[in-house]
Each structure stands twice: as C-alpha cells, then as structure tokens.
Design a protein around this motif. Sequence first.
Motif, PDB file in Angstrom:
ATOM      1  N   LEU A 130      44.599  16.416  23.022  1.00  0.00           N
ATOM      2  CA  LEU A 130      45.607  15.369  22.860  1.00  0.00           C
ATOM      3  C   LEU A 130      46.587  15.336  24.029  1.00  0.00           C
ATOM      4  N   SER A 131      46.987  16.500  24.497  1.00  0.00           N
ATOM      5  CA  SER A 131      48.013  16.513  25.538  1.00  0.00           C
ATOM      6  C   SER A 131      47.479  15.902  26.826  1.00  0.00           C
ATOM      7  N   SER A 132      46.209  16.133  27.104  1.00  0.00           N
ATOM      8  CA  SER A 132      45.627  15.543  28.299  1.00  0.00           C
ATOM      9  C   SER A 132      45.580  14.023  28.160  1.00  0.00           C
ATOM     10  N   ARG A 133      45.176  13.578  26.973  1.00  0.00           N
ATOM     11  CA  ARG A 133      45.061  12.143  26.749  1.00  0.00           C
ATOM     12  C   ARG A 133      46.442  11.476  26.806  1.00  0.00           C
TER      13      ARG A 133
ATOM     14  N   GLN B  42      45.622  27.055  28.576  1.00  0.00           N
ATOM     15  CA  GLN B  42      46.965  26.906  28.010  1.00  0.00           C
ATOM     16  C   GLN B  42      47.073  25.626  27.198  1.00  0.00           C
ATOM     17  N   ILE B  43      46.432  24.563  27.703  1.00  0.00           N
ATOM     18  CA  ILE B  43      46.442  23.294  26.969  1.00  0.00           C
ATOM     19  C   ILE B  43      45.862  23.505  25.581  1.00  0.00           C
ATOM     20  N   LEU B  44      44.722  24.199  25.541  1.00  0.00           N
ATOM     21  CA  LEU B  44      44.044  24.386  24.262  1.00  0.00           C
ATOM     22  C   LEU B  44      44.874  25.250  23.338  1.00  0.00           C
ATOM     23  N   GLN B  45      45.564  26.222  23.916  1.00  0.00           N
ATOM     24  CA  GLN B  45      46.409  27.077  23.096  1.00  0.00           C
ATOM     25  C   GLN B  45      47.548  26.254  22.484  1.00  0.00           C
ATOM     26  N   ALA B  46      48.113  25.377  23.327  1.00  0.00           N
ATOM     27  CA  ALA B  46      49.244  24.580  22.868  1.00  0.00           C
ATOM     28  C   ALA B  46      48.822  23.574  21.804  1.00  0.00           C
ATOM     29  N   GLU B  47      47.541  23.163  21.858  1.00  0.00           N
ATOM     30  CA  GLU B  47      47.074  22.195  20.873  1.00  0.00           C
ATOM     31  C   GLU B  47      47.097  22.782  19.469  1.00  0.00           C
ATOM     32  N   TYR B  59      38.214  20.022  20.715  1.00  0.00           N
ATOM     33  CA  TYR B  59      37.595  20.462  21.967  1.00  0.00           C
ATOM     34  C   TYR B  59      36.932  21.822  21.826  1.00  0.00           C
ATOM     35  N   LEU B  60      37.556  22.685  21.046  1.00  0.00           N
ATOM     36  CA  LEU B  60      37.020  24.046  20.961  1.00  0.00           C
ATOM     37  C   LEU B  60      35.822  24.150  20.035  1.00  0.00           C
TER      38      LEU B  60
END
Lengths: 689, 124
Positions: A130-133, B42-47, B59-60
């Motif tokens: 989501l953050s990337s999007r 880090q992005i994935l962790q924050a998600e 994504y994971l």
Amino acid sequence: MPSYSITRPSRQEDYARFSPNTPIVIDNGGSSFRIGWAGESDPRVTFRNVVQRPRHKATGETVTIVGDHDPSLMKYFDCTRTSFRSPFDNNVVYQFEIMEYVLDYGFERLGANLQVDHPILMTECICNPLSSRSKMAELLFETYGVPSIAFGVDAVFSYKLNQQFGRCNEDGLAICSGFSASHVIPIVKGEPVTEACCRTNIGGYHVTNYLKQLLSLKYPYHMSSITWEKAEELKMEHCYVAMDFASELQLFQKGNEETKEKTRCWQLPWVPPTQGDVPSEEELARRAALKEKQGQRLRDMAAARKSIRITELENELNGLEDLLQQLDEVEEPEVSSILSGTKFFSRQEIESAILRVTQSLRKAKGEPSEPEEKNDSSLSEKYPLVSVPDELLSPEQLKEKKRQIFLKTTSEGRLLAKRKRFEEESLREKQNQLDEEKRLENPELYLEQLHDRYRELSEKVELRKRVKTNGNQNLSGGVGRGERLSAAQKERMRLLTSAAFDRGKVLMERIDKSADIKLQVDIDPNFVPKSDLVPPQATPEFSKFRPQSLEDFKIVLGVERFRCPEVLFQPNMIGIDQAGLDEMAGISLRRLDRVDDPIKDDITKSILVTGGSALLPGLLPRLEAGIRQIRPYLSPLTVVRACDPILDAWRGASIYANSPQFSLQTLSMQDYYEKGESLLWQYQIKYTI
Amino acid sequence: MEAEVVGSEMVLPAALPFKRVQMSDKYPKGQSRGRHWKHLKQILQAENYASLPAHEPNYLNIESPPSLYPSKKYCDMTGFEAPYTDPRTKLRYANPDVFKRVRSLPNEYVQRYLALRNAAIILR
C-alpha cells in the motif's frame, strides 16, 4: 527485456493534438519504462528504467541522465561515484526520487508542455504494498497534477490482449516471468484471482547476473569486458532452456560432436603481439646516433659543471690568499679589524680553509690527493703538546692538548685500518690467484670442491632454519614460536595440560602411549618428511610463461547456455529457496481451493507465458513438461506464448484505457484529496469492461 | 555544456514546465537527505501484514513456498552434477580434475563462487 540500442527516444511533437480525455498509458517495468497514448498500438517512448546522476566535468554541476546513453558522450561526465540506479527494490517501487526523474523524462519525451492533464493508467506488480502505491499516487497527483489515475497488473493486461487475439480463454493461467520476479496468476471468468497467485523472486535479472558472474569467474582476465550489457546480449542471443536439464548436462560432460556444435564462442578483440621484427640498418644507426647524442649531452653537462666548480674554488682560493697577504702586510692591532670583515677569527683558521679549498680543488681537477703518509713525519710537529707533561701547561693549553691527543689517536687509527684493509686485499688477491690456478689445473676437481662447499653451507642454513621452526619442515616458512601445532601435537599438548590438573593414572598412560608412538615415528628409518617428496614449487603449467594467444581471448559458452536460464526452474541454484516456474503453476492451482476440478482443467487448457524471459528458446516445452508432471494423468494442457511477450502488457493496457468505461475505474484527484490513502487500500480495477 | 551533449538531449532539464513542484524545491540542494527511502523489507514491515486476516492476499503471502523437489547439487565451476563437496572450501565439484582446480583457487574466488549460490560466509 530491453534492447540495448543506444538511440535515445526523440521528443514527440504531437502532444497538443490529444484531447484531455485521452489517457496516457505507462508500463512501469523493472527493466524498461514504456509510455504512450491509449488506443495506439505501440508505446511512443521506451527506455531503460534507470537513472544516473554524474557530475558534469566542465561546469561541476550534478546532472540527471535517464535511461541508456551513448557511452562515448560519458567523457564529459564524472561517473566515479554514480552508477545506474533503479527505482525498484525487487519489483516494488521504493525510490520515489528516482521514479520522479524517470517520470519527468517520460512525460518530457512524450511532449508534455504546460501540464499533464490526462488520466494515467500505470502498471504495478500484483499485491503492491500500500505504501508504495500511495506514494506513487501522491507523486502523480501532487507533483504532476494528473486528473485521475488507475493501477493495473501487467501480466493480466497481457493476458487480456492475447484473449482478444484468441490465443487463450476466459479462464486461464498467466505465467509472467519478468525482470526481477516471476508471477503465476490464475484468471477465472476474465478476472485475476489474487489470493491464488504466486510469486518467486527470480527473473531475467537473475539469469543475466548469473551468466555475468559465471563468465567473469571463468575468465578473470576478461572481467572488464564482461559487462552487464554484454551479458544481457549474450543471454538474449545464446541462452536456451534445456528440455531435460540432467541429460543435457550429461551430454556436455561426455563431450561429443553434438556438444561442440552447441558450444558458442565469443571472440574478444585480440592483437597479436608484435613478433620481434628486426629493425633495419638505418633504424639501428639512427638509434645509435640518438644514444650517442644523448650521451654526449650528458658528458658536456658534467664537464660544464666541473669547470664552473673549478673556477669557483680558484676564486675562493685567490681571495683567501689575498687576505693572508693583507694580514702579513699590516701590523698586529689592525689584524682584528680586517678579520672582523670576514668570517674568520684567526690566521690559523684562514690557513686551514686554504688547505681545505686546495684539496677540494685538486679533487675537482681530478689530480690525486696528496698521500697521507706525508703527514706521518709531521705527526709530532702537528701535535706538539702531546709529548709535553701536563704540569708545564696552562689550563687552556691542557684543553688544547686533550684535543690534540684525540685527533692524533683517531688519525692513527685511520692509518692502521687502512693498512689492514690493504693487507686483506692483497691476501684476497693472492687467494683468487691460487683459485684461478687450481681451476686451470683441474676444472672438474675445482667444481666438485665448490659444490661440496655449497652443500655444506646450505646444510648449515637449513639447520639454523630448523632450529627456528621447532623442527617442523613447513613449506610456508612460518617462524618458530607462532608456529601452529599439528593435530597430534595439539592432542598431546591438550593431554599434558589436562594431566597437569588431574593427575589421573589413565591419562598418564595415554601420554606414555602417545609418547611411544612419537618415539617410533622418530626412529623409523623409512620415515621421510613429506616436504622432501613434494618439491616446494608451483606446478609447472602455472609458473611457465606463455605468450597470450587468440585462444585466451575466446570466451566459450558451453554449459552456461542452458545453465543460466535453469535458475528459473531451480531457484535453488542461486540460493533462493522457492519453487521454480513449473511448480509455481501447480501451487497456484492448489491455491484455487474454491474452484472445481473441471474448471481447473479449463484453466490448464489456456496457459499463457509472457514477460521477457518467455523469449528464451525451449522455455515453453519445458514448462509444459514440468506442469504435466504435476497435473493428473491425461488432463488437458496447452501452453502458449504471448504474441509479443515484452510489449503485450503495454498494448493490453492501451486497449483497456481506450475503452469508454475506463473512466469508471480511475481514481480522481478529488477523491484522493477527500479520502487519501484509504481510497487505495481496497482499490482494484475490473479488467473486464 | 558541450554541443554534443546538448544535441543528444541526454541531460534531463532541471525545471520542467508541466510539473507543479520542481525537483529543486522538493529536494533542496545542500540539504543532506540521507537515506530516507525505505527498502522493500522495511516497507513490508511497516505494512504490518500480520494484523490482517490470513486469507487476504498481500505481497508476502503470495510468495511461493520452497520447492517440493529435492534440491540437486551442481558443481560450482562446471555446472555438472556434483557428487562431492570439498570439505575445506565447501565448493561442490564433479570430478577429480575439477577438484584440482578447486584447490588451486584463491580464497577470494572461492567466496565468490559460494556467493553465487548464497552460501558465502559474510563477515560483518
């Protein structure tokens, strides 16, 4: 897969021709960025999705270069600290600063003038975080002022396009092997089933990188020639997927005619070394003349320097003599006034200075310096105070006497050493003469004696070394104390130390035993130290110098041709513990738990392979064979390749964006400002419109 | 700028008329930006995917599981099937000839071969 032609995209002129309702379609792929107008058959602008920010040498400012460029122009830039940077980490955009440069360039090439007032359809990976999007939406809305945006998955667009062409059905499987990841996406009733799709982090990048690394490890001398671009080119031209990897390997291991045919060679430019071509007569003469001229110049310079020095010294000498004369002529009280103008304090000093100057003058002129023996006779005159008893002297004279004694002893010592040296020299000369006589008399005997002496000496050296290294004959030449102990010695040391702590009987026995063994080894007459057997030399093939030949500049692609693409099927080969392409299809079908078996059969009837790696020859039959293994016996299976595995995603998206219902699938800027991120959370476009 | 460089249009202009916010305003010069882009991890962790229901795709969890087939071992240098492993360098090799080459390899190359299949020892 990008094509590495260095032609840069030219700026499109007809931007103003399109109405604000015409969407702009962007395929934001890991390797290339494609941008164009909805409804057209091809993207207007395509370039590699990388940014380089070198420093311009002339002005010193940092500039931005997007995409590939002509390497010949890089001479104007300083690229020491900048390399190509991609906005992607894996297949997710994370560097939005770089993404912005890429978008800037894309819109600029497309011809945007005052604003980007068109809806935008952009591809992203499936299940994009989501953050990337949301960052991407933020960038497009806030920086470019785009009226509305839509995100879609490239593989699905590609599938939809091929569905229109009739290559696949409404239900099917899209296998997309992209640049940094491969996806398998099941499509049921024309819509992707997100919860059943699966991703392996392996793509064309890994294949190329593996090829590059393998080649540069195989040919370390040519590491600089094996660039990323070249590896990519080699991959596209020569790599193929083996139908049966194991048997293909065995074929190559045996090495027969067939494998020779399959082996490709890449000949690097090679210049044969100039054979020592004999220079012509006049060339030789010319060189000799040149050498002579240079020598003459040096000699002239030396002579000039010498004459300058001589004149200098003569002038000094004349000056000093004049001064002395003056002193002779004047009365005693005036002496000090004359001397105060010079750097001397007494007559003696002037005299000694004259002596020094004459000596150096003689040296400069090349005359032999006066023999020192002459001083011998004058020794007693030079040091008059030495023989006078202390009682008769004033304190000042005593001091002088001490100085004289010191001078006398040193000069005497010097003389003695000289005499000794002379004697030694004569002795050596005599020895040499004797040796020469012996040699002439009986050369063989002489040689033998020499050999004997050499052996004796080297034995001595060896002995000393052995003492230093604790008797260990190690080849690496380690030194005594820091020497590591052998395993047996270590064990012995361990036992000894532990025995020191607890004096158990058993342990002592063991020590005795091991000592016995050691003793046996020591007195074993057949025992030969290993180093005597193996001469401490490198193997001759390495040490021998061989001129480089055409063969050395040949890069052979044998097993590598199918070894590198094999990572798509066995990611384990490069240490990624995930299922390969064929297994992924099975996993995806398994994840489709709400779908009945007959529909699964329908799905396997239309499997579409897309993405850059789909261009590898042999991929399709291999995939078919792999999936057939997973599926039940006699179940239907059809695997087709997309029309154009690279461009189909963009073309599909272009057709999709051109449909009148597209505007219903977009997110407008107004929505974005009202709802923000939450709008993007559950956002998913309908592909069937 | 040299005429050649200008002619090739390779350099991106610093200011573009169609942008609302220019690059130079967004990322002012001289201000140390540091590394403010989160990497994928880090992005994935924050998600915070763990807090979401498990059946929801993300994504994971769409990532494919390890292969069910037994992994085969291949010679690191030649690529052939490798029945042996050198205990000293941990490189796999296919036959004695390759073994000789393995043993004559400098350590740097051994590590690079190992790094190819993610087995190198990384000292931090």
